[in-house]
Design an enzyme around this catalytic site. Sequence first.
Site, PDB file in Angstrom:
ATOM      1  N   GLY A 230      19.976 -22.890  33.488  1.00  0.00           N
ATOM      2  CA  GLY A 230      20.753 -21.889  32.518  1.00  0.00           C
ATOM      3  C   GLY A 230      21.717 -21.009  33.365  1.00  0.00           C
ATOM      4  O   GLY A 230      21.168 -20.804  34.276  1.00  0.00           O
ATOM      5  N   GLY A 232      24.056 -17.341  32.772  1.00  0.00           N
ATOM      6  CA  GLY A 232      24.615 -16.557  31.702  1.00  0.00           C
ATOM      7  C   GLY A 232      25.431 -15.391  32.762  1.00  0.00           C
ATOM      8  O   GLY A 232      26.099 -15.690  33.532  1.00  0.00           O
ATOM      9  N   MET A 234      25.013 -12.566  34.077  1.00  0.00           N
ATOM     10  CA  MET A 234      24.835 -12.248  35.582  1.00  0.00           C
ATOM     11  C   MET A 234      23.908 -12.887  36.458  1.00  0.00           C
ATOM     12  O   MET A 234      24.061 -12.677  37.733  1.00  0.00           O
ATOM     13  CB  MET A 234      23.834 -10.775  35.390  1.00  0.00           C
ATOM     14  N   LYS A 252      15.047 -17.437  39.466  1.00  0.00           N
ATOM     15  CA  LYS A 252      15.846 -16.811  38.448  1.00  0.00           C
ATOM     16  C   LYS A 252      16.906 -16.012  39.757  1.00  0.00           C
ATOM     17  O   LYS A 252      16.075 -15.567  40.546  1.00  0.00           O
ATOM     18  CB  LYS A 252      15.231 -15.896  37.758  1.00  0.00           C
ATOM     19  N   ASP A 348      10.659  -5.730  25.266  1.00  0.00           N
ATOM     20  CA  ASP A 348      11.671  -6.749  24.880  1.00  0.00           C
ATOM     21  C   ASP A 348      10.808  -8.055  24.242  1.00  0.00           C
ATOM     22  O   ASP A 348      10.969  -9.169  24.590  1.00  0.00           O
ATOM     23  CB  ASP A 348      12.675  -7.251  25.876  1.00  0.00           C
TER      24      ASP A 348
END
Length: 539
Positions: A230, A232, A234, A252, A348
């Site tokens: 994946g 995104g 940043m 990550k 979150d």
Amino acid sequence: MTLRIRKKSSPGSGAPAGGTAVSTGNLRPDLLAAGARRLATIALIGAAASILFAVVDRIVMPFDPRSGVSVLWLLAVLGSVGLSLSVAWIAYREMLSPEKLLDLGLLYEVVEALFLGIMFHSMTLRPDVMPRGWSAVAVWILAYPLIVPNTRGKTTVATITAALMDPAALALNVAVGGTSPTMTLTVLMFLPTAVACAVALVVSRIVFDLAMAAGKGQEMGSYRLEELLGRGGMGEVWRASHRLLARQAAVKLIRLGAGSDSRELLGRFEREARATAALRSPHTVDVYDYGTTEDGTFYYVMELLEGFDLETLVQRFGRVPPERALYLLEQTCHSLAEAHEGGLIHRDVKPANIYVCRYGLDWDFVKLLDFGLVKNPVADARAPVTMTGVIAGTPGYMSPEMGLGSPDVDWRSDIYSLGCVAYWLLTGRRVFEEGTPIQILMDHVQKTPSPPSQWVESGLPPELDRVVLSCLEKDPANRPQTAHELADRLRAIRTAERWTEERARHWWLANGSAPRTAFEDHPTAASDLRVRDRIEARP
């Protein structure tokens, strides 16, 4: 006060789900960083070349201020040198993110091609004079994509557009008084540019594929990156394997630039890694390692999960039966209870951050992800790293106190968010979903939610309705006071059927034969500050 809203990236944005590093049309963080550094170099080369061409041109033909061609030539020289030095400065100082720098570089490639073409064609062309070899534009469009990488699509568009600047430059010179060449001479003049354009497209694609293929062997600490899961705004998440243990993991990557904001972000990400690694609940994602690479990319390594996040689960298969919702929520409470007892607040909790998977011999096993907004009230009071003026979270799942920017947010905010998750599981709807993100946020602050049973035709156990609504109380004092208490209340609810290990196994065999990997369905979950709506309060 005025509120400025930055909307969340759509789940479909970023790289396509799955696929290898070679098959994606995106650049790895190391290539992005290298390309941004090379942009400064090639811009300086462009400025020096323009000055050199200007000197040579004036030796061949003196400057005539009364000539439109000479004036246009002078403007092109000044524009080329000024633009090149400006781009070099922006790239050197890292004033933009690497991706934006490379996009700026493509614009620079096109405009610089126009300036070089004007300088090249400013010399008077007589019908009896043959073209003077390859034009500066032909050399430029061949060299630029080999030095500064970018995605295939962007490189193709920029290279073709830059090639078209060659005839455009000639047209400008003719328009201000230059000699118009014959058709044969024109064709011969632009043939090298056309050839250079074709060669640049082919060679840049080969170089891109080789670079991306090499990325399959890129290492982060003891882990080798294998497949992009994946991407995104940043960062990215990659499938990786340990060099010695052959253990699969998810890595990550977060791209950090220079400046105080980047230092704050680095502190946030390091805190996320440390906080998550310190938790021992089996329902909290395991973090194996973290660090920072030489090019400033922060990374941390977590266990690789295969299954569905709760947002995808409901979107694909519909709302879950009450007994299964209870089963999943109790496990989430286990993770939150440990975090809360350690003084940590997730902040979150949402369906996209709760993963359900097959885990060893267990079915429907829950893992809580992404402690990127984790808060330790004691530590934060000593050394806060929250970015000034930003309320971070997802409006559809934010507690009223978080939405109001209260400094006294505690663990009961997570309980409110988990109530929103329960609402989603049971109804397939969010508690409030009409209007803009700020309207949704204000609804959480002001409006009384409808009971989840209102949206379920078959009805829900009355006690389940009451527990969910108690989690959604505006006043934290009226909610379950701990995750332990909430788990006990959920466990006490009786349903018509029980969700058993056997039922879970049958469900996974029927629906989870090709489960998705964590972050594959929602690539925007790869970066905690990117994936959520951010609301900036300005006086």
